[in-house]
Design a protein around this motif. Structure first.
Motif, short mmCIF file in Angstrom:
data_model
loop_
_atom_site.label_atom_id
_atom_site.label_comp_id
_atom_site.label_asym_id
_atom_site.label_seq_id
_atom_site.Cartn_x
_atom_site.Cartn_y
_atom_site.Cartn_z
N THR A 86 12.97 -1.94 2.97
CA THR A 86 11.71 -1.64 3.66
C THR A 86 10.94 -2.94 3.88
O THR A 86 11.03 -3.87 3.07
CB THR A 86 10.81 -0.69 2.85
OG1 THR A 86 10.65 -1.22 1.52
CG2 THR A 86 11.36 0.71 2.77
N ASP A 88 7.37 -2.52 5.05
CA ASP A 88 6.32 -1.65 5.58
C ASP A 88 5.10 -2.44 6.06
O ASP A 88 4.76 -3.48 5.50
CB ASP A 88 5.85 -0.66 4.51
CG ASP A 88 6.92 0.36 4.13
OD1 ASP A 88 7.99 0.38 4.76
OD2 ASP A 88 6.66 1.16 3.20
N GLN A 144 5.63 2.50 9.06
CA GLN A 144 7.09 2.31 8.98
C GLN A 144 7.77 2.44 10.34
O GLN A 144 8.82 3.07 10.44
CB GLN A 144 7.70 3.36 8.04
CG GLN A 144 7.57 3.03 6.56
CD GLN A 144 8.59 3.78 5.73
OE1 GLN A 144 8.77 4.98 5.91
NE2 GLN A 144 9.25 3.12 4.82
#
Ligand code: CAA
Length: 240
Positions: A86, A88, A144
């Protein structure tokens, strides 16, 4: 003969549980990892599962890594594309690097790994591929756009490749986990995570083992009629 399974990102988090679950189900498992040598060594020592280091976002590295697995364990008949990262951030803050890194690893990695194994699976007339998507690829998630796009892409990738494998003995399925109790989810700010958990009808985060048991189900020899499907495992958070 035990089938050989490769699990990307297979030494930590959901991947660790998948590697162990497949070993317990009788597979010869190769657990791929990209960076954390210490964690990988501890995992190998604890489980006896062979670990192989390469970056799934690197096409050539996937090819040579898979060659090493074949040399060590035999032809690869099962692939679990689990490796994911990730980065984000809201669109306002998300730079191009954060977009590229997540797309290249989470979605590009699926292509790279499947490409490296596909011809062998066609030749043997058998293959099982499970791609780990996400609830956030199905429903979207604030902050996201990169991750949701990559995971949503995985779901499309799965349905397309499933059509190519269907008549050749190769199944391609996806699992869409919800919020699972891993380091990745623990990195979500506590106040945000609290609100997310409050929206999970089962009332808790999922366990990595709850994803692993579904992988073992989908890769089994007698799961040959299940292909192109997405199994959502999210405690009822998103019924899709
Ligand atoms: N919906 C609407 N507004 C939201 C929101 C949401 N879900 N989340 C945050 N906001 C708003 C905030 O209220 C705030 O508004 P104001 O400026 O008006 O006060 C604004 O957005 C900024 O919020 P933050 O202070 O949190 O901003 P930030 O820039 O510090 O962080 C963020 C933004 C990175 C998106 C952070 O909120 C975050 O990490 N959110 C969680 C993202 C997430 O769920 N990631 C999943 C990781 S685990 C995973 O991906 C595994 C899997 O497959 C499930």
């Amino acid at each position: 003969m035990a089938r050989v399974a490769v699990v990307t990102g297979g030494t930590r988090g959901i991947g660790e549980a998948i590697s162990v679950g497949l070993k317990n189900a009788g597979y010869k498992v190769a657990a791929n990892y990209a960076g954390n040598d210490e964690r990988a060594k501890a995992f190998a020592d604890k489980t006896g599962i062979a670990v192989f280091k390469w970056d799934v976002s690197d096409f050539e590295a996937c090819k040579s890594g898979m060659d090493k697995v074949v040399a060590a364990l035999g032809p690869v008949e099962v692939i679990v594309n689990n490796a994911g990262i990730t980065r984000d951030g809201t669109m306002k803050k998300m730079n191009r690097d954060a977009w590229d890194a997540v797309l290249d690893t989470n979605l590009g990695g699926c292509y790279n790994m499947c490409k490296a194994a596909w011809d062998g699976m066609l030749e043997r007339g058998f293959g099982r591929i499970v791609n780990i998507g996400s609830i956030n690829g199905q429903a979207g998630q604030y902050g996201q756009v990169n991750y949701a796009a990559a995971k949503s892409g995985i779901h499309g990738f799965t349905k397309a490749l499933a059509q190519e494998g269907a008549a050749k003995g190769i199944t391609v399925n996806a699992i869409a986990p919800g919020y699972i109790d891993t380091d990745m989810v623990a990195a979500v700010p506590a106040n945000v995570l609290e609100k997310i958990v409050a929206r999970i009808p089962v009332g808790r985060l999922g366990k990595a083992e709850e994803i692993a048991r579904a992988v073992a189900f989908l890769v089994a020899d007698d799961a040959g009629f299940i292909t192109g499907s997405t199994l959502s495992i999210n405690g009822g958070q998103h019924m899709y």
